[in-house]
Design an enzyme around this catalytic site. Structure first.
Site, PDB file in Angstrom:
ATOM      1  N   GLU A 124      -5.834  -8.256  -1.017  1.00 22.20           N
ATOM      2  CA  GLU A 124      -6.544  -8.008   0.240  1.00 22.20           C
ATOM      3  C   GLU A 124      -7.969  -7.602  -0.076  1.00 22.20           C
ATOM      4  OE1 GLU A 124      -4.882  -5.316   3.155  1.00 22.20           O
ATOM      5  OE2 GLU A 124      -2.848  -5.924   2.636  1.00 22.20           O
ATOM      6  N   GLU A 143       0.822  -1.221   0.000  1.00 25.03           N
ATOM      7  CA  GLU A 143       0.000   0.000   0.000  1.00 25.03           C
ATOM      8  C   GLU A 143       0.849   1.263   0.000  1.00 25.03           C
ATOM      9  OE1 GLU A 143      -2.883  -0.421   3.199  1.00 25.03           O
ATOM     10  OE2 GLU A 143      -4.226  -1.502   1.860  1.00 25.03           O
TER      11      GLU A 143
HETATM   12  C1  BGP Z   1      -4.507  -2.698   4.838  1.00 26.63           C
HETATM   13  C2  BGP Z   1      -3.212  -3.272   5.298  1.00 26.63           C
HETATM   14  C3  BGP Z   1      -3.293  -4.481   6.143  1.00 26.63           C
HETATM   15  C4  BGP Z   1      -4.555  -4.624   6.947  1.00 26.63           C
HETATM   16  C5  BGP Z   1      -5.796  -4.117   6.288  1.00 26.63           C
HETATM   17  C6  BGP Z   1      -6.996  -3.952   7.174  1.00 26.63           C
HETATM   18  O1  BGP Z   1      -4.413  -1.307   4.864  1.00 26.63           O
HETATM   19  O2  BGP Z   1      -2.373  -3.589   4.198  1.00 26.63           O
HETATM   20  O3  BGP Z   1      -2.105  -4.588   6.864  1.00 26.63           O
HETATM   21  O4  BGP Z   1      -4.433  -4.425   8.256  1.00 26.63           O
HETATM   22  O5  BGP Z   1      -5.625  -2.904   5.624  1.00 26.63           O
HETATM   23  O6  BGP Z   1      -6.888  -2.780   7.930  1.00 26.63           O
HETATM   24  P1  BGP Z   1      -7.104  -2.759   9.487  1.00 26.63           P
HETATM   25  O7  BGP Z   1      -6.187  -3.768  10.031  1.00 26.63           O
HETATM   26  O8  BGP Z   1      -6.754  -1.379   9.922  1.00 26.63           O
HETATM   27  O9  BGP Z   1      -8.529  -3.080   9.689  1.00 26.63           O
END
Ligand code: BGP
Length: 477
Positions: free
Chosen positions: A375, A177
């Site tokens: 993701e 990201e």
């Molecule tokens: C993305 C990241 C992850 C993950 C996900 C969910 O931004 O790459 O590492 O954590 O989001 O976000 P969160 O954990 O804040 O719910």
């Protein structure tokens, strides 16, 4: 027109080392940026401390102890039928301080064992090199990616990993990201992406562009070296994709949204095309930002373009223009508005399955490269019933709707998609808030925000559901 998804389609799940491994100071691992962030909450940002301090709650230190339990966890992934598993290599397990002369052999060995365990079940490891895990010593000593030297430290880390795992890992991504730091008015994204802690009064935007440039050069150099080490490597970038819709069909809203998309996704332009878009060069000139960008950097960007685009997709954004707005300048932390057509999660993330089809088509039209959804998922509170069952129908609904739109993009629209790895296939520490109770998993982990629990694993209702999705190659949703 294809009838369904390809037989080679990579179904799996995604995690990141710092969010599940724990063992933060075991076997020679150094402190990472994730190790100095405390637990936060939906309305309470995580605190970034100056090193590890006594009496603070650092959720990543233990996380879900995957470091010691990965064999049984991977057995559960295999039971679901995973064809691939996305994780990251904790940079500070390999180079504890970031600038060490030699890598830490025990750290390297851990990932050998982890990848072997995946391969035992024919699960293809999908590896992110830097997923919010920079060694904290690089922040303290060099200012993270404020400093050109950090390019060399990252590239050395990448090269060591490429050489070591060249026969075990085919799919790589450089920076997770990378574009989240476009949100430079919050402290979280610049720190986790680039290791940057802003001083009061600094021009955050200019610093972000400089740090991102160094990261883009580091990525391009790593891509080139990776391809020399193994020409069969597929090396991608990783972009956080939240489409930004115009609030209305007012032409100024359309222009505003177009500008916002360009600002948030120029990172992909550089990764894919190997150079900066003209609008951005003009923007820097207008702002009088004098960035350190050399001729050699530009040549390196051209020489290290990516093979595919990995991206995360959780939600979409919306934006409206403001009066007297010269050039529709975009400040992500201030400009976004709520989309009245969409519902949101308990954390305010707006749920938009059709936005995934839009994103897949947008990337394809812009870049004409294979895509990988690395993701996607629904962070929610889960309830364990008296009989131990966890009926996460809301998670199934979210994933079902997104997979259905994904299939339309592939089958109807012809998008070239490598695979789909839902986020947090096992409950883990939230990156944004540090909570355990913001859960994404098919597998429940008994641990709460306060760090209490047995760490025992149990299957949620979504476990069986996803198993059937994979077994039918997405036909049964
Ligand atoms: C993305 C990241 C992850 C993950 C996900 C969910 O931004 O790459 O590492 O954590 O989001 O976000 P969160 O954990 O804040 O719910």
């Amino acid at each position: 027109m294809a009838k369904g998804l390809s037989e080679k389609f990579l179904w799996g799940g995604a995690v990141a080392a710092h969010q599940l491994e724990g063992a933060w100071n075991v076997d020679g691992k150094g402190v990472s940026v994730a190790d100095v962030m405390t637990v936060g909450g939906v309305d309470r940002p995580r605190e970034i401390t100056k090193g590890v301090m006594a009496q603070k709650n650092y959720p990543n230190h233990e996380a879900i102890d995957f470091y010691h339990r990965y064999q049984s966890d991977i057995a559960l992934f295999a039971e679901m039928g995973f064809k691939c598993f996305r994780t990251s290599i904790a940079w500070s397990r390999i180079f504890p301080n970031g600038d060490d002369l030699e890598p830490n052999e025990v750290g390297l060995k851990f990932y050998d064992d982890l990848f072997d365990e995946c391969l035992k079940y024919n699960i293809e490891p999908i590896i992110t090199l830097s997923h919010f895990e920079m060694p904290f010593a690089l922040v303290e000593k060099y200012g993270g990616f404020r400093n050109r030297q950090t390019i060399d430290f990252f590239v050395k880390f990448a090269e060591v990993c490429f050489k070591r795992y060249q026969n075990k890992v085919k799919y790589w991504m450089t920076f997770n990201e990378i574009n989240n730091q476009a949100n430079y008015n919050e402290d979280f994204a610049p720190f986790t992406n680039s290791g940057i802690i802003y001083e009061t009064g600094e021009n955050r935007e200019a610093i972000m562009y400089q740090a991102a440039h160094y990261e883009l050069v580091a990525s391009a150099r790593a891509v080139k070296i990776g391809h020399q080490i193994n020409p069969d490597f597929e090396i991608g970038c990783m972009i956080a994709m939240c489409p930004i819709y115009p609030a209305t069909c007012h032409p100024k809203d359309i222009l505003m949204a177009q500008r916002a998309m360009a600002s948030r996704y120029y990172f992909a332009d550089v990764h894919v095309h190997g150079h900066y878009p003209t609008w951005l060069l003009n923007y820097w000139a207008r702002k009088d930002y004098q960035l350190d960008i050399t001729e050699q950097d530009l040549a390196e960007l051209e020489a290290g373009t990516v093979d595919y685009i990995g991206f995360s997709y959780y939600m979409s954004f919306a934006i409206a223009h403001q009066e007297n707005q010269a050039n529709f300048e975009y400040d992500e932390s201030r400009a976004l508005i709520r989309n009245e057509f969409l519902e949101a999660s308990d954390w305010g993330w707006q749920i938009d399955p059709e936005g995934l089809r839009y994103a897949l088509n947008w990337f394809t039209d812009m870049y004409h490269l294979p895509l990988f959804i690395v993701e996607n998922g629904f962070g929610a509170y889960d309830t364990v019933e008296k009989d131990g069952s966890i009926n996460d129908d809301y998670r199934i609904d979210y994933l079902k709707a997104h997979i259905s739109e994904m299939k339309k993009a592939v089958i109807e629209d012809g998008v070239d998609l490598i695979g789909y790895t839902p986020w947090g296939c096992i409950d883990l520490v939230s990156a944004g808030t540090g909570e355990m109770d913001k859960r994404y998993g098919f597998i429940y982990v008994d641990k709460n925000n306060a760090g209490e629990g047995t760490l025992e694993r149990s299957k949620k209702k979504s476990f069986d559901w996803y198993q059937a999705v994979i077994a039918t190659n997405g036909e049964q949703l």
